[in-house]
Design an enzyme around this catalytic site. Structure first.
Site, PDB file in Angstrom:
ATOM      1  N   GLU A 166      -6.293  56.139   3.562  1.00 50.94           N
ATOM      2  CA  GLU A 166      -6.767  56.623   4.877  1.00 50.94           C
ATOM      3  C   GLU A 166      -6.410  58.085   5.123  1.00 50.94           C
ATOM      4  O   GLU A 166      -5.509  58.390   5.893  1.00 50.94           O
ATOM      5  CB  GLU A 166      -6.187  55.747   5.998  1.00 50.94           C
ATOM      6  CG  GLU A 166      -6.574  54.293   5.859  1.00 50.94           C
ATOM      7  CD  GLU A 166      -5.886  53.390   6.873  1.00 50.94           C
ATOM      8  OE1 GLU A 166      -5.208  53.903   7.783  1.00 50.94           O
ATOM      9  OE2 GLU A 166      -6.033  52.165   6.761  1.00 50.94           O
ATOM     10  N   GLU A 278      -9.833  45.322   1.287  1.00 49.96           N
ATOM     11  CA  GLU A 278      -9.132  44.662   2.405  1.00 49.96           C
ATOM     12  C   GLU A 278     -10.129  43.846   3.225  1.00 49.96           C
ATOM     13  O   GLU A 278     -10.146  43.903   4.458  1.00 49.96           O
ATOM     14  CB  GLU A 278      -8.440  45.705   3.287  1.00 49.96           C
ATOM     15  CG  GLU A 278      -7.488  46.594   2.524  1.00 49.96           C
ATOM     16  CD  GLU A 278      -6.702  47.559   3.404  1.00 49.96           C
ATOM     17  OE1 GLU A 278      -6.709  47.409   4.644  1.00 49.96           O
ATOM     18  OE2 GLU A 278      -6.088  48.486   2.846  1.00 49.96           O
TER      19      GLU A 278
HETATM   20  O1  G3I Z   1       8.581  42.366   8.979  1.00 49.80           O
HETATM   21  C1  G3I Z   1       8.819  42.835  10.319  1.00 49.80           C
HETATM   22  C2  G3I Z   1       9.717  41.902  11.030  1.00 49.80           C
HETATM   23  O2  G3I Z   1      10.972  41.928  10.393  1.00 49.80           O
HETATM   24  C3  G3I Z   1       9.815  42.325  12.483  1.00 49.80           C
HETATM   25  O3  G3I Z   1      10.579  41.420  13.184  1.00 49.80           O
HETATM   26  C4  G3I Z   1       8.429  42.381  13.122  1.00 49.80           C
HETATM   27  C5  G3I Z   1       8.464  42.864  14.574  1.00 49.80           C
HETATM   28  O4  G3I Z   1       7.303  43.601  14.903  1.00 49.80           O
HETATM   29  O5  G3I Z   1       7.659  43.288  12.378  1.00 49.80           O
HETATM   30  C6  G3I Z   1       7.485  42.901  11.036  1.00 49.80           C
HETATM   31  O6  G3I Z   1       6.752  43.871  10.388  1.00 49.80           O
HETATM   32  C7  G3I Z   1       5.372  43.934  10.698  1.00 49.80           C
HETATM   33  C8  G3I Z   1       4.594  43.750   9.398  1.00 49.80           C
HETATM   34  O7  G3I Z   1       3.212  43.940   9.639  1.00 49.80           O
HETATM   35  C9  G3I Z   1       4.792  42.356   8.786  1.00 49.80           C
HETATM   36  O8  G3I Z   1       4.292  41.382   9.629  1.00 49.80           O
HETATM   37  C10 G3I Z   1       5.075  45.290  11.289  1.00 49.80           C
HETATM   38  O9  G3I Z   1       5.684  45.397  12.569  1.00 49.80           O
HETATM   39  C11 G3I Z   1       3.575  45.489  11.432  1.00 49.80           C
HETATM   40  O10 G3I Z   1       3.319  46.841  11.809  1.00 49.80           O
HETATM   41  C12 G3I Z   1       2.911  45.247  10.080  1.00 49.80           C
HETATM   42  O11 G3I Z   1       1.528  45.362  10.264  1.00 49.80           O
HETATM   43  C13 G3I Z   1       0.804  45.615   9.070  1.00 49.80           C
HETATM   44  C14 G3I Z   1       0.009  46.910   9.223  1.00 49.80           C
HETATM   45  O12 G3I Z   1      -0.816  47.115   8.089  1.00 49.80           O
HETATM   46  C15 G3I Z   1       0.940  48.112   9.315  1.00 49.80           C
HETATM   47  O13 G3I Z   1       1.694  48.246   8.135  1.00 49.80           O
HETATM   48  C16 G3I Z   1      -0.156  44.445   8.841  1.00 49.80           C
HETATM   49  O14 G3I Z   1       0.604  43.273   8.544  1.00 49.80           O
HETATM   50  C17 G3I Z   1      -1.079  44.768   7.665  1.00 49.80           C
HETATM   51  O15 G3I Z   1      -2.053  43.758   7.547  1.00 49.80           O
HETATM   52  C18 G3I Z   1      -1.769  46.096   7.939  1.00 49.80           C
HETATM   53  O16 G3I Z   1      -2.570  46.398   6.823  1.00 49.80           O
HETATM   54  C19 G3I Z   1      -3.338  47.624   6.932  1.00 49.80           C
HETATM   55  C20 G3I Z   1      -3.392  48.235   5.535  1.00 49.80           C
HETATM   56  O17 G3I Z   1      -2.078  48.474   5.069  1.00 49.80           O
HETATM   57  C21 G3I Z   1      -4.199  49.548   5.532  1.00 49.80           C
HETATM   58  N1  G3I Z   1      -5.526  49.310   6.085  1.00 49.80           N
HETATM   59  C22 G3I Z   1      -5.565  48.686   7.408  1.00 49.80           C
HETATM   60  C23 G3I Z   1      -4.806  47.354   7.394  1.00 49.80           C
HETATM   61  C24 G3I Z   1      -4.890  46.651   8.725  1.00 49.80           C
HETATM   62  O18 G3I Z   1      -4.284  47.387   9.743  1.00 49.80           O
END
Ligand code: G3I
Length: 367
Positions: A166, A278
């Site tokens: 991105e 994705e």
């Molecule tokens: O693991 C922590 C946990 O320990 C904590 O308690 C909790 C509280 O918010 O957060 C958890 O982490 C989260 C993680 O997902 C695992 O569930 C993060 O906050 C959250 O920001 C994260 O979101 C991910 C997001 O990317 C940001 O990294 C999504 O799962 C993931 O599906 C999403 O994937 C992105 C691709 O990397 C890039 N393209 C877009 C796509 C969708 O947004």
């Protein structure tokens, strides 16, 4: 009296069914039997090109049925979060390898390839990077260290990487600042950070395939132009880029012709391997909190999945890196709270009509 015993027996059977699939992740959905996964008659492994699923470490550790789907259905996994910089990097040369090592072990034990997502992204950058002060050369050095250490550790184990993720704005330009998003690598190194990142990753593992992963190619002419120009300029300079990831977080209202054309156009204009990296098809793009799942919505989703698979089938064989869905069961999707049901398996681990759409696409998609 007899009826009462039968009723209790039925209750007990339901209870065992629920607990055997780790009911922490289950929710109630009409017309759907709660059961373990039994239908293994066909598999995404029958795909004419590699088919993958993005996986979560927490689900792999805690949910046996989820794990069974991954093992039984695909030949490649992507790391949804486990290989992001904020998970791995704790400080300069300080790493937490627990999650990525777990995935690598799981893949090794089950003969799965790994697509590593993602080395550099403007999001999910650890705080120490945001606080880092230094000259351009210092920024290049920390980027190089990180890429060498991560790609080097998993050399021969991770077969492909999203090197950058991105990077362009809606005008099709590589940006330093885009609204509230700031790309620290671009800001502190300049656009050459992209060339350097690919060169470093290639040096660390010359056999790994290297990708530029991007969103929105399907919905904007200027984004398409920006991606094509960036890729072609990298190629012209001899940067080791092997493929392009089209994320394709899409929805049932998005015209199928756009999706189909974007896949075909991307392949044609870059000549690189194409990864629909994705994929998910949202049923609730407007995030209506009251939306109920219906057969009609599921049917529309099936058609979308089928057409996307058919389009992948239409590009030259040597460019078909494959398709990866961004999650396994609906409730594991990052969209689930909207509420939404964007994936191929429901929360009871059953194949959805969307899954049948994918299988249909395998069978009818060739030119
Ligand atoms: O693991 C922590 C946990 O320990 C904590 O308690 C909790 C509280 O918010 O957060 C958890 O982490 C989260 C993680 O997902 C695992 O569930 C993060 O906050 C959250 O920001 C994260 O979101 C991910 C997001 O990317 C940001 O990294 C999504 O799962 C993931 O599906 C999403 O994937 C992105 C691709 O990397 C890039 N393209 C877009 C796509 C969708 O947004």
């Amino acid at each position: 009296m007899k009826k009462k015993y039968i009723f209790l027996l039925v209750l007990a059977v339901c209870f065992i069914g629920l607990t055997s699939c780790n009911n922490e992740y289950l929710y109630t959905e009409p017309n759907n039997p709660v059961t373990t996964r039994t239908d293994t008659s066909e598999s995404l492994k029958d795909s004419p090109f590699p088919f993958g699923l993005a996986v979560s470490v927490n689900y792999l550790k805690n949910d046996e049925c989820y794990k069974e789907i991954v093992k039984g259905e695909v030949t490649r996994i992507s790391t949804e979060n486990a290989m992001k910089m904020n998970v791995i990097s704790r400080g300069r040369k300080e790493y937490n390898w627990i999650d990525p090592d777990y995935i690598v072990g799981f893949a090794h034990n089950n003969n799965l390839k790994i697509h590593g997502h993602t080395l550099l992204w403007y999001r999910q950058t650890p705080q120490w990077i945001a606080n880092f002060k230094g000259e351009k050369e210092d920024w290049i050095e920390i980027m190089k260290e990180y890429i060498f250490d991560v790609v080097g550790r998993y050399k021969g184990k991770v077969s492909s990487w999203d090197v950058i993720n991105e990077v362009i704005n809606d005008n099709g330009e590589v940006y330093e600042k885009n609204g509230s998003n700031e790309n620290l690598w671009m800001k502190n190194i300049g656009i050459e950070y992209i060339d350097l990142a690919f060169h470093f990753a290639h040096e660390a593992d010359p056999d790994a395939l290297l990708f530029y992963n991007e969103y929105g190619y399907e919905y904007s002419q200027s984004r398409r132009k920006g991606v094509n120009e960036l890729v072609n300029s990298l190629k012209k300079r001899g940067v080791p880029i092997h493929g392009i990831g089209l994320q394709m977080h899409t929805n049932i209202n998005h015209p199928i012709s756009d999706l189909r054309n974007s896949i075909i156009m991307l392949a044609d204009s870059t000549k690189l391997q194409v990864h629909i990296s994705e994929l998910d098809v949202s049923l609730n793009p407007k995030h209506d909190p009251a939306l109920k799942l219906t057969d009609e919505l599921l049917k529309r989703q099936q058609v979308h999945y089928c057409e996307i698979v058919k389009a992948m089938n239409r590009i030259p064989k040597e460019q078909q890196f494959g398709i990866t869905c961004w999650g396994v069961i609906d409730s594991s999707s990052y969209m689930a709270p909207n509420p939404d049901w964007p994936l191929l398996f429901d929360n009871y681990y059953q194949k959805k009509p969307a899954y049948q759409g994918v299988i249909e696409g395998f069978n009818v998609g060739v030119n």
